[in-house]
Design a protein around this motif. Structure first.
Motif, PDB file in Angstrom:
ATOM      1  N   THR A 218       0.844  -1.189   0.000  1.00  0.00           N
ATOM      2  CA  THR A 218       0.000   0.000   0.000  1.00  0.00           C
ATOM      3  C   THR A 218       0.886   1.248   0.000  1.00  0.00           C
ATOM      4  O   THR A 218       2.100   1.174   0.167  1.00  0.00           O
ATOM      5  N   ARG A 219       0.248   2.382  -0.151  1.00  0.00           N
ATOM      6  CA  ARG A 219       0.959   3.660  -0.136  1.00  0.00           C
ATOM      7  C   ARG A 219       0.994   4.269   1.259  1.00  0.00           C
ATOM      8  O   ARG A 219       2.014   4.820   1.680  1.00  0.00           O
ATOM      9  N   LEU A 220      -0.105   4.181   1.981  1.00  0.00           N
ATOM     10  CA  LEU A 220      -0.242   4.838   3.289  1.00  0.00           C
ATOM     11  C   LEU A 220       0.064   3.900   4.449  1.00  0.00           C
ATOM     12  O   LEU A 220      -0.078   4.288   5.605  1.00  0.00           O
ATOM     13  N   GLY A 221       0.512   2.691   4.139  1.00  0.00           N
ATOM     14  CA  GLY A 221       0.747   1.699   5.179  1.00  0.00           C
ATOM     15  C   GLY A 221      -0.477   0.833   5.366  1.00  0.00           C
ATOM     16  O   GLY A 221      -1.580   1.342   5.594  1.00  0.00           O
ATOM     17  N   SER A 222      -0.318  -0.477   5.269  1.00  0.00           N
ATOM     18  CA  SER A 222      -1.451  -1.391   5.378  1.00  0.00           C
ATOM     19  C   SER A 222      -2.104  -1.283   6.748  1.00  0.00           C
ATOM     20  O   SER A 222      -1.426  -1.263   7.781  1.00  0.00           O
ATOM     21  N   VAL A 223      -3.445  -1.240   6.771  1.00  0.00           N
ATOM     22  CA  VAL A 223      -4.159  -1.180   8.047  1.00  0.00           C
ATOM     23  C   VAL A 223      -4.055  -2.502   8.800  1.00  0.00           C
ATOM     24  O   VAL A 223      -4.323  -2.566  10.002  1.00  0.00           O
ATOM     25  N   GLY A 375      -7.407   1.106  -3.237  1.00  0.00           N
ATOM     26  CA  GLY A 375      -6.721   1.956  -4.208  1.00  0.00           C
ATOM     27  C   GLY A 375      -6.398   1.225  -5.488  1.00  0.00           C
ATOM     28  O   GLY A 375      -6.827   0.087  -5.722  1.00  0.00           O
ATOM     29  N   GLY A 376      -5.636   1.887  -6.310  1.00  0.00           N
ATOM     30  CA  GLY A 376      -5.199   1.329  -7.580  1.00  0.00           C
ATOM     31  C   GLY A 376      -3.799   1.793  -7.900  1.00  0.00           C
ATOM     32  O   GLY A 376      -3.385   2.895  -7.507  1.00  0.00           O
ATOM     33  N   GLU A 377      -3.050   0.957  -8.608  1.00  0.00           N
ATOM     34  CA  GLU A 377      -1.675   1.260  -8.995  1.00  0.00           C
ATOM     35  C   GLU A 377      -1.519   0.876 -10.460  1.00  0.00           C
ATOM     36  O   GLU A 377      -1.927  -0.219 -10.870  1.00  0.00           O
ATOM     37  N   PHE A 378      -0.899   1.771 -11.250  1.00  0.00           N
ATOM     38  CA  PHE A 378      -0.845   1.586 -12.691  1.00  0.00           C
ATOM     39  C   PHE A 378       0.562   1.913 -13.206  1.00  0.00           C
ATOM     40  O   PHE A 378       1.245   2.778 -12.661  1.00  0.00           O
ATOM     41  N   SER A 379       0.950   1.216 -14.267  1.00  0.00           N
ATOM     42  CA  SER A 379       2.275   1.409 -14.858  1.00  0.00           C
ATOM     43  C   SER A 379       2.172   1.192 -16.358  1.00  0.00           C
ATOM     44  O   SER A 379       1.726   0.123 -16.807  1.00  0.00           O
ATOM     45  N   LEU A 380       2.559   2.199 -17.136  1.00  0.00           N
ATOM     46  CA  LEU A 380       2.453   2.150 -18.588  1.00  0.00           C
ATOM     47  C   LEU A 380       3.830   2.317 -19.227  1.00  0.00           C
ATOM     48  O   LEU A 380       4.560   3.250 -18.882  1.00  0.00           O
ATOM     49  N   PRO A 381       4.217   1.430 -20.168  1.00  0.00           N
ATOM     50  CA  PRO A 381       5.488   1.612 -20.888  1.00  0.00           C
ATOM     51  C   PRO A 381       5.480   2.928 -21.653  1.00  0.00           C
ATOM     52  O   PRO A 381       4.483   3.292 -22.282  1.00  0.00           O
ATOM     53  N   GLY A 390      -0.954   6.319  -9.283  1.00  0.00           N
ATOM     54  CA  GLY A 390      -1.863   5.570  -8.438  1.00  0.00           C
ATOM     55  C   GLY A 390      -2.635   6.466  -7.497  1.00  0.00           C
ATOM     56  O   GLY A 390      -2.370   7.671  -7.391  1.00  0.00           O
ATOM     57  N   LEU A 391      -3.592   5.889  -6.837  1.00  0.00           N
ATOM     58  CA  LEU A 391      -4.387   6.599  -5.838  1.00  0.00           C
ATOM     59  C   LEU A 391      -4.793   5.614  -4.759  1.00  0.00           C
ATOM     60  O   LEU A 391      -4.911   4.405  -5.008  1.00  0.00           O
ATOM     61  N   GLU A 392      -5.000   6.141  -3.546  1.00  0.00           N
ATOM     62  CA  GLU A 392      -5.366   5.288  -2.415  1.00  0.00           C
ATOM     63  C   GLU A 392      -6.118   6.106  -1.385  1.00  0.00           C
ATOM     64  O   GLU A 392      -5.855   7.306  -1.206  1.00  0.00           O
ATOM     65  N   GLY A 393      -7.037   5.465  -0.719  1.00  0.00           N
ATOM     66  CA  GLY A 393      -7.765   6.101   0.368  1.00  0.00           C
ATOM     67  C   GLY A 393      -7.958   5.135   1.523  1.00  0.00           C
ATOM     68  O   GLY A 393      -7.922   3.911   1.329  1.00  0.00           O
TER      69      GLY A 393
END
Length: 563
Positions: A218-223, A375-381, A390-393
């Motif tokens: 995760t980005r914010l630290g896993s709960v 959230g979601g995480e994305f990577s494009l060549p 990405g984004l997370e809440g």
């Protein structure tokens, strides 16, 4: 007088010594070496996973062997030019060695070296650094390891370091230890890792050590469990394969404070994974019953078992309702239904009252305590590199992580020589909070650039603004079931009281000038309304962290190539 025979014997002995010392040069990292949470190989593996459209069970600390098996599922020929560079970089790292590697056969002794000077500047000393405890590096690291590959690795990080709480000192501008910040050769990470390799990339592992652990990237630290928590004493027994993994953990959060966790994770069709976690935190000596790897903890009803123990130990602040037990559950799901992206969701709780329990006191004053994260995480060549974003809440209830007594609440108190820092076992955002993060970046070859935007809404029960301390327990009535608490407190929603609202904007740039020299800069700006939960108080300020990493092992390999 030295004879010709003596000279020949000396030359022969020297030759054998050199052969022994250089024996490790043909070896790679040992299979049971643990890749530490937060290190760049996890980002590289995620980038390859997203580009290939293959989901891995990589949401927990991994060994070199498990990295290699996951890398084996990647079809290098189908990768973009940037993906191939990432693939080769990761494979080269796994096949590399430390600065000095001595050994013969499968037995090896290694000594590494990392010199990492950092400089920190800020305009407002009231604000904690965004480039904080989680990201800062030791000035000089000397990892030392002994391994018998592929079965055993023992490793510890020594060197020259600052205490953990140095990050909160007003006049701390660098990571070079001085004065009271000096922390010489105290390892923050040390472990024994045992493994039994089995066919088809499966195996059995056992670990015991001190360091970090996590469940879920995760980005914010896993709960559920976050690697923001440092200096954690742990042990773990795990069985794994590419499609199924199971682990039983025991973590010591303090004297007579043990967190037992069972963690089951499965992958389906290389696109979907499900994770289930059950845990129990017990304020009592280590108990055999909680070491059973297949027992459902809740079925023990352990909260009913400590009345005699309380009386025998004459605990003055414990009454007959002091259970000494905190329960925890967590679920996580991750989808990678298409290439270049993944979405995930996490749900966790440490208190859930049934309708019957709500009808009597003090059970009626034990509030439901949930947390949600997604959230979601994305990577494009992109050209010779990749674009990632990405984004997370997350949202945590006011009393998430908090039990009726702090001794079985889900946090790690200060202790020993770790510098007086306290940590929630999960996200550092804490309970009584809502948060969101957006990030984007680009990397190609030896250059990486990124930016991030983070928003935090934290209530008075979040534990924030403690300068390394969790302030929740400063108020005696920190839980509604305690004396003085009311049923109305159980109805509170996050954030409570005079909430603090934080906006953070961060930039990051890394340039690999040479393989042995990496430079980076991390400027940022933050603004906080209702600072320290005081209505109308506003604080804001700029900061920048500059760092360099010198890797002698890379320089040594370059010299070997030149010669």
């Amino acid at each position: 007088m030295i004879t010709m025979t003596d000279r020949k014997m000396c030359r022969t002995a020297l030759l054998f010594l050199l052969l022994f010392l250089c024996g490790g040069a043909v070896f790679s990292h040992p299979d049971q070496k643990i890749i530490y949470p937060g290190d760049w190989p996890y980002d590289a593996l995620t980038a390859l996973s997203l580009e290939q459209g293959v989901l891995f069970l990589s949401g927990t600390p991994l060994t070199v062997r498990r990295f290699r098996s996951m890398l084996g599922e990647i079809d290098e020929e189908k990768l973009s030019p940037g993906g191939k560079q990432t693939f080769e970089k990761l494979r080269e790292y796994l096949d590399s060695r430390e600065f000095m590697s001595f050994g013969t056969g499968s037995l090896r002794f290694e000594v590494g070296a990392l010199i990492q000077p950092e400089l920190y500047l800020r305009t407002n000393r009231d604000l904690d650094f965004m480039y904080g405890n989680y990201r800062r590096r030791s000035f000089f690291e000397v990892p030392v390891s002994l391994s018998f590959s592929p079965y055993i690795t023992m490793e510890m990080d020594t060197g020259v370091d600052q205490t953990r709480d140095a990050v909160y000192r007003e006049n701390n501008y660098m990571n070079f230890p001085y004065g009271e910040t000096y922390n010489f050769t105290l390892p923050h990470r040390a472990y024994l890792s045992l493994g039994l390799p089995l066919p088809k990339s499966s195996g059995l592992e056992f670990r015991i050590g001190i360091g970090e652990d996590f469940i879920g990237r995760t980005r914010l630290g896993s709960v559920i469990l976050s690697d923001y928590m440092k200096d954690l004493n742990y042990s773990m027994l795990s069985l794994y394969s590419p499609v199924l993994s199971y682990s039983a953990r025991v973590m010591q959060l303090g004297v007579n404070r043990y967190l037992y966790l069972h963690h089951l994770e499965g992958r389906f069709f290389k696109r979907v994974s499900f994770t289930f976690v059950e845990g129990v935190l017990v304020n009592a000596p280590l108990e055999l019953r909680f070491l059973n790897p297949l027992m459902v903890f809740h079925s023990f009803g352990a909260w009913n078992d400590y009345d005699d123990y309380n009386r025998e130990n004459d605990e003055p602040d414990y009454d007959n309702d002091e259970s000494r037990v905190g329960s925890f559950y967590g679920m996580r799901v991750e989808f990678q239904l298409f290439r270049y992206g993944r979405i995930y969701g996490i749900w966790a709780l440490n208190e859930l009252q049934t309708p019957g329990e709500r009808s009597s006191d003090p059970s009626a004053r034990r509030p439901d305590s949930f947390a949600f994260q997604g959230g979601g995480e994305f990577s494009l060549p992109l050209a010779a590199g990749r674009l990632f974003f990405g984004l997370e809440g997350l949202y945590t209830y006011p009393f998430f992580y908090v039990s009726r007594n702090e001794r079985w609440s889900f946090y790690k108190p200060r202790g020993g020589n770790t510098g007086g820092i306290e940590y929630w076992t999960g996200t550092p955002v804490g309970p009584d909070s809502a948060a969101a993060a957006l990030w984007a970046g680009w990397e190609a070859g030896r250059l990486s650039l990124s930016c991030s935007l983070t928003f935090l809404a934290q209530g008075v029960r979040s534990g924030a603004f403690g300068k390394g301390r969790i302030t929740v327990f400063d108020n005696y009535v920190y839980h509604p079931a305690r004396q003085g608490g009311t049923y109305q407190d159980t109805l509170l929603t996050s954030p409570t009281g005079t909430a603090a609202y934080t906006w953070q904007i961060g930039l990051s740039g890394t340039w690999e000038l040479k393989k042995w020299l990496i430079l980076s800069a991390h400027p940022g700006y933050q603004i906080i309304d209702n600072f320290a939960f005081v209505q109308g108080e506003r604080r804001h300020g700029f900061e920048i962290a500059l760092s360099a990493r010198f890797l002698p092992a890379e320089l040594k390999r370059l010299q070997a190539d030149w010669n």
